[in-house]
Scaffold this active site. Structure first.
Site, PDB file in Angstrom:
ATOM      1  N   PHE D 117      59.332 -31.730 -90.165  1.00 43.95           N
ATOM      2  CA  PHE D 117      59.989 -30.504 -89.451  1.00 43.95           C
ATOM      3  C   PHE D 117      60.737 -31.084 -88.311  1.00 43.95           C
ATOM      4  CE2 PHE D 117      60.836 -25.832 -89.603  1.00 43.95           C
ATOM      5  CZ  PHE D 117      60.584 -25.694 -91.175  1.00 43.95           C
ATOM      6  N   GLN D 231      66.919 -18.901 -78.844  1.00 41.91           N
ATOM      7  CA  GLN D 231      67.257 -19.780 -79.775  1.00 41.91           C
ATOM      8  C   GLN D 231      68.256 -19.716 -81.028  1.00 41.91           C
ATOM      9  OE1 GLN D 231      64.029 -21.518 -82.722  1.00 41.91           O
ATOM     10  NE2 GLN D 231      64.338 -23.141 -81.483  1.00 41.91           N
ATOM     11  N   HIS D 233      69.449 -20.810 -84.137  1.00 40.37           N
ATOM     12  CA  HIS D 233      69.010 -21.830 -85.497  1.00 40.37           C
ATOM     13  C   HIS D 233      70.468 -22.454 -86.001  1.00 40.37           C
ATOM     14  CE1 HIS D 233      67.672 -23.302 -89.081  1.00 40.37           C
ATOM     15  NE2 HIS D 233      66.415 -22.940 -88.880  1.00 40.37           N
ATOM     16  N   LEU D 243      69.254 -16.881 -92.842  1.00 44.33           N
ATOM     17  CA  LEU D 243      68.776 -18.113 -92.485  1.00 44.33           C
ATOM     18  C   LEU D 243      68.773 -19.281 -93.780  1.00 44.33           C
ATOM     19  CD1 LEU D 243      66.730 -19.966 -90.559  1.00 44.33           C
ATOM     20  CD2 LEU D 243      64.724 -18.639 -91.488  1.00 44.33           C
ATOM     21  N   GLU D 246      65.264 -24.725 -91.811  1.00 45.36           N
ATOM     22  CA  GLU D 246      65.044 -26.197 -91.508  1.00 45.36           C
ATOM     23  C   GLU D 246      64.315 -27.002 -92.514  1.00 45.36           C
ATOM     24  OE1 GLU D 246      64.568 -26.585 -87.208  1.00 45.36           O
ATOM     25  OE2 GLU D 246      62.807 -27.946 -87.600  1.00 45.36           O
ATOM     26  N   ARG D 286      66.310 -27.814 -82.590  1.00 47.91           N
ATOM     27  CA  ARG D 286      67.352 -26.874 -83.054  1.00 47.91           C
ATOM     28  C   ARG D 286      68.119 -26.595 -81.657  1.00 47.91           C
ATOM     29  NH1 ARG D 286      63.368 -22.145 -85.654  1.00 47.91           N
ATOM     30  NH2 ARG D 286      62.923 -23.487 -87.572  1.00 47.91           N
ATOM     31  N   HIS D 354      68.251 -16.775 -83.494  1.00 44.85           N
ATOM     32  CA  HIS D 354      67.270 -16.807 -84.414  1.00 44.85           C
ATOM     33  C   HIS D 354      65.928 -16.363 -83.817  1.00 44.85           C
ATOM     34  CE1 HIS D 354      64.990 -18.225 -88.014  1.00 44.85           C
ATOM     35  NE2 HIS D 354      64.168 -19.121 -87.125  1.00 44.85           N
ATOM     36  N   ARG D 389      61.788 -23.525 -78.789  1.00 44.12           N
ATOM     37  CA  ARG D 389      60.547 -23.575 -79.809  1.00 44.12           C
ATOM     38  C   ARG D 389      60.955 -24.594 -80.797  1.00 44.12           C
ATOM     39  NH1 ARG D 389      59.569 -21.259 -84.823  1.00 44.12           N
ATOM     40  NH2 ARG D 389      61.591 -20.031 -84.823  1.00 44.12           N
TER      41      ARG D 389
END
Lengths: 128, 253, 128, 583
Positions: D117, D231, D233, D243, D246, D286, D354, D389
């Protein structure tokens, strides 16, 4: 300022609403022909136990045009039962091979093979 | 926004404070090629009538809130594209609350009965002894996971209850989604609670009410296949019942 | 707001008593009935197959044979109960909703199954 | 007004709320737990998380690695004591969900599989195909049903916290389907209401994510921490903002611009290996990826689509079998909403709001400054996410701190008496007037949709991926006006039964307050850090801003922003390095 949920009821004609439901109802109606047909045969079996004359009159009834019409209908519905029954088997008894489910095609196909074999055996026994 | 065609959104509305039965109300809504039925409902709520009432949240077909009847088929309205119902952006789309449930208001159904049925089938892992966390995870082979994975995909959207005539004919029937979830746990290699669940799933409100219409699986947006799950349980419960009656003492458990 | 009161208590039903014959009968009917209907109801009455195929002597010989009796019983009684059960559910689908009307329908359908099962048994046991 | 007494009230029944309820029920089955949610639990937005949940699983990984990735990913704005606790608890919490039946994807030998990730040095993201949040939420929800001490109040909308002598006394709510107001008196209260992405117009967040819990805590005097950190995304579907996980990049998907060029290599993320290299290129964090999109957009290198500027996320080289096994939901979403089969064509994507890193100020116990009041999940800022994050840390966070909140709320509840009825009811009456006023105001001059659009617009233009003094000042001013205009808002629906017009108006009021804390905190942070990028202050300024912003509510005025030191234990601030330079 208070709740009063509306309680709908399903009309008895629900099955006429969509082709999908009509097809289902036709499938369920096959039971009428299945039941009637085996009941007729059981009556025939009883006639058989009563001797050759009784059996002969039973065969006579089977030859009546109305009887033939009924049996043609029964044949169509019974075949529809067969087709629908086979089609549902992959879902009632899914089979796993390794990490994957066996796709419906082979399961359904295998039943048709068995069906054909059983029918041929019956026909052969009758004709032999 | 240069496209100016409009279509008719016919909503079956019910206001408990003034109505005894639902009635249709039509709205003229601008057509957008990318819009789903939910977008059209939101347009009406934002621009025409703020009292139009419906549930929604994720707009990506996973929260399960926005199930409703669109042209008399149960669908997720966030995945029902206007273009699939209209010709050249014109025509009529009818929308109503999900069938086979009491209607609270407009498109909002009362789902207490489902929540009770869901809880009744004990949809959680049942074990005789809990595995301590220190021992790590269970081993579950990919084929063991595959066996029940599709039954875990239920988003509780209740389209299957709206499609199932047996739910409509017999409100006590536990129904497709809850029975599929029971089966999901029964099939999980980590679970030992099948026998407890059978008291519910093999009761007169359980799998026996199903006549394999299989409309549930047809309308399921997540391929959960509740119809198959129920048939498998009928077979298993029948064998179980037979063994209970053939082997003395087995039933005593 | 969820209610935690008024929960149903559930106990296992004895439905497999009728579901087993329904499922078994469905399979037997799917495999056997189309060809049987064709032979007894269509081909022989219309003369497509020689009437000798269903002559008293031939059929009697088959039905008198213990193995024949078992085959006949299975092929007739299982589909009979399949039909009785499915027809019962069909009547419910078409509108028998109250527990009273459902009991009447069940009594009639399973009564039909019981009567013809006994008739079948009586016929089969009456000659050897 | 109906009054319900309970030992622990939990507001919000998503992942964090359910985990807290289970923890409280297990800590002491004799305590009554009341779980309130404005939706049914399975509708909570945890359901939409796709990629996975991070927790050290492999032998070559370590808690230190997870710690370092998280702290540097957060641009050193994380409280390191909290991060240490978090990474240590993470594997245990994930194992628990496995025991509860979560259908985690597996390796051929039956162990739980992990995937790479963004910003993570080693594969440690547990996943259930690409519907991890869905499976986690339903597992927690279904498991919560087995605890008799947990009583749910589904579709009951909490509007306010009740405070007595500086400690928590309960909440004011109303049952949505009847409109009936109710006071829930509680010894402990846990807020788990999720984030506030709906403050922005273009978001992956569901309609319900309106920051209710943040706003009610804020009104009750709890500061909101680090609200400027929002954040984006990098890969949402254009148009809908849906979405695209990721995980698509974790499995090897690449991002290209209109020239088919993997543009991330121009932003310090290279080299562009053909395979997924951890902490590089598409597996960068991100904030960096979303910022690179903006930079490319300025250079005119985006792809022009009917939805405006997009980039292409290309998964074709993964092959149909892998996509079917690992990313079936992504395939379904792309096919349904942009008409693209990812097996044959790239997906158009763009950055989209996001996650709110900031939130209700909590410490490592999940406690707030108000005794008995706890918060966990996205609504809280504990803070482990800092300025940015890392993907897959939030699902784990809601488990770890949800459980902590549940246990500590239970411990607190055992030690304090039930709050008094008179006091709480008087307070509730006061709060209730605000709700009733919305219902009774016959003709206001403002509409919910008008104000909401104005709020969304000003947040997008002034408080987006890149910010300036001017843009933020304009937004702050607009928000102050919106606050006064909100006093005149009127709604169409006056009924008591299932009034979504009313809840929508209350949510709007909450979002305006939240938006104001975001813009004001952003205005005062004159540096660039993580997701907060100031064009006029492009450098990070540790001397002045290695601090959490703390927005306090001031009645009738703009919030007051104070600062609080970041807890640094063992990782001194350094440069964030990704790409080939990363170790």
């Amino acid at each position: 300022m208070s709740r009063k949920p509306y309680e709908p009821t399903l009309p008895n004609t629900w099955w006429l609403e969509k082709p999908f439901y009509i097809r289902y109802m036709l499938r369920e109606m096959t039971s009428f022909f299945v039941g009637a047909y085996v009941a007729i045969l059981i009556v025939g079996l009883w006639q058989l136990s009563q001797g050759p004359d009784a059996w002969g009159s039973f065969l006579g009834v089977l030859s009546h045009p109305l009887s033939v019409i009924f049996h043609v209908l029964a044949f169509v519905f019974a075949t529809f039962h067969t087709v629908t029954w086979f089609a549902l088997t992959p879902r009632t008894t899914p089979i796993m091979r390794g990490d994957h489910f066996v796709p419906p095609g082979p399961i359904i196909g295998a039943q048709y093979v068995i069906w054909a074999a059983a029918s041929i055996v019956v026909l052969a026994a009758v004709l032999w | 926004m240069s496209d100016t065609t409009t279509f008719t959104l016919e909503v079956l509305r019910y206001n408990p404070e003034s109505d005894d039965v639902p009635h249709a109300e039509s709205f003229s809504v601008p057509y957008q090629e990318d819009w789903v039925v939910l977008d059209a409902l939101n347009w009406v709520k934002d621009n025409v009538d703020g009292s139009l009432t419906f549930r929604w949240s994720c707009h990506m077909a996973v929260c399960g809130s926005c199930g409703m009847m669109v042209n008399n088929e149960p669908v997720l309205s966030c995945k029902a594209f206007l273009r699939d119902y209209l010709k050249d952006g014109k025509g009529t789309i009818t929308v109503g609350a999900l069938k086979n449930f009491p209607v609270e208001k407009d498109l909002v159904i009362v789902m207490d009965s489902f929540m009770e049925k869901l809880e009744a089938v004990k949809p959680w892992i049942i074990r005789t002894t809990e595995k301590p966390v220190e021992e790590g995870t269970f081993i579950q082979l990919p084929k063991q996971l595959k066996r029940f994975k599709h039954h875990t995909s239920c988003i509780n959207c209740l389209l299957c209850y709206a499609a199932c005539p047996q739910v409509g004919l017999n409100p006590g029937f536990i129904g497709p989604a809850a029975l599929a979830l029971a089966h999901r746990y029964n099939l999980d290699s980590r679970d030992q609670g099948k026998d407890l669940r059978k008291d519910v799933t093999a009761s007169e409100y359980g799998v026996w009410e199903c006549t394999f219409v299989s409309a549930c699986s047809e309308v399921c947006p997540k391929d959960v296949e509740p119809a198959g799950a129920i048939q498998e349980q009928k077979i298993e419960s029948s064998i179980d019942w037979a063994l209970d009656h053939l082997i003395p003492g087995r039933k005593a458990r | 707001m969820s209610k935690t009161t008024g929960r149903k208590t559930y106990t296992r039903a004895n439905k497999p008593l009728v579901w087993f014959p329904f499922a078994g009968g469905g399979l037997v009917a799917a495999l056997m009935l189309p060809v049987m209907i064709f032979v007894t109801g269509i081909a022989v009455p219309l003369g497509l197959i020689d009437a000798e195929a269903l002559s008293y002597d031939r059929v009697y010989a088959f039905a008198a044979n213990p193995l024949g009796k078992i085959i006949l019983f299975g092929v007739l009684v299982l589909p009979l109960w399949h039909a009785a059960h499915r027809f019962r559910m069909t009547i419910q689908d078409l509108g028998a909703r109250t527990s009273g009307s459902r009991s009447v329908v069940a009594a009639l359908c399973y009564g039909f199954g019981m009567v013809f099962t006994l008739l079948c048994l009586a016929a089969l046991l009456s000659f050897w | 007004m109906d009054v319900i007494e309970t030992d622990i009230a939990i507001v919000g029944a998503g992942g964090a709320g359910l985990r807290a309820a289970i923890a409280a029920a297990e800590a002491d089955p004799s305590l009554s737990v009341t779980l309130l949610s404005k939706v049914y639990p399975m509708r909570s937005h945890t359901v939409a998380a796709e990629g996975g949940a991070a927790g050290v699983a492999k032998a070559e990984d370590s808690l230190d690695h997870h710690f370092n990735d998280t702290v540097s990913g957060g641009d050193w704005l994380c409280d390191q004591d909290a991060v240490d606790f978090f990474v240590a608890q993470a594997p245990k919490e994930l194992i628990r969900t496995e025991h509860w039946g979560c259908p985690w994807s597996r390796t051929p030998d039956g162990k739980v599989a992990v995937r790479p990730f963004g910003g993570m040095k080693i594969e440690r993201t547990w996943y259930a195909a690409d519907k991890t949040g869905f499976h986690l939420l339903h597992t927690l929800f279904q498991t919560s049903m087995k605890y008799p001490s947990v009583k749910r109040l589904d579709e009951v909308y909490t509007t306010d916290l009740l405070i007595e002598d500086g400690r928590i006394a309960g909440v004011l709510a109303h049952e949505i389907r009847s409109g009936k107001p109710m006071v829930i008196l509680a010894r402990s209260v846990i807020i788990c209401t999720g984030g506030a992405g709906r403050v922005f117009p273009f978001t992956t967040n569901g309609a319900i994510k309106t920051g209710d819990g943040m706003a009610m805590a804020f009104r009750a005097g709890v500061p909101l921490k680090d609200m400027e950190f929002v954040q984006y995304h990098p890969t949402g579907l254009p148009g809908t903002g849906i979405l695209i996980s990721e995980a698509a990049r974790g499995e090897g998907g690449i991002l290209v611009n209109k020239d088919g060029y993997r543009y991330l290599q121009d932003y310090g993320m290279g080299p562009p290996d053909p395979w997924p290299r951890k902490k590089a290129m598409e597996l960068g964090p991100r904030d960096r990826l979303s910022q690179a999109f903006w930079q490319e957009q300025q250079k005119g290198r985006c792809i022009d689509s009917k939805w405006g500027d997009v980039m292409h996320l290309d998964l074709r080289h993964l092959g149909e079998a892998k996509i079917a096994e690992r990313l079936p939901f992504i395939r379904d979403l792309a096919l349904s909403y942009v008409g693209v089969d990812v097996v044959n064509a790239p997906i158009p994507v763009r950055p989209v709001v996001h996650y709110t890193m900031g939130g209700i100020h909590t410490d490592i116990t999940a406690g707030t400054p108000v005794p008995g009041l706890y918060a966990a999940g996205e609504c809280a800022c504990v803070s482990i996410n800092g300025a940015n994050r890392l993907g897959s840390n939030s699902l784990t966070e809601l488990l770890v701190f949800g459980a902590v909140a549940g246990r500590n709320a239970a411990a607190h509840a055992r030690g304090v008496p039930m709050p008094s009825h008179t006091n709480a009811l008087a307070q509730a009456d006061g709060h209730r007037k605000r709700v009733v006023a919305l219902l009774e105001r016959s003709k206001g001059t403002e509409s919910v949709v008008g104000l909401r659009t104005a709020l969304n617009d000003t947040m997008e233009t002034g408080c987006g991926i890149y910010r300036t003094e001017d843009s933020l000042r304009a937004t702050v001013e607009t928000l102050a006006v919106l606050k006064t205009r909100f006093a005149n808002v009127a709604i169409d629906d006056k009924s008591g039964v299932y009034n979504t017009d009313l809840t929508g108006a209350i949510e709007l009021g909450n979002m305006i307050e939240i938006g104001e804390t975001m813009a004001l905190s952003a205005l005062q942070r004159t540096e660039s850090r993580g997701s907060h990028q100031r064009l006029d202050h492009p450098a990070r300024d540790d001397a002045a801003f290695l601090k959490h912003s703390m927005a306090h509510r001031v009645e009738g005025e703009a919030p007051r922003v104070e600062y609080r030191d970041v807890v640094i234990t063992r990782s001194q601030p350094a440069e964030r390095v990704y790409g080939g330079e990363a170790k």
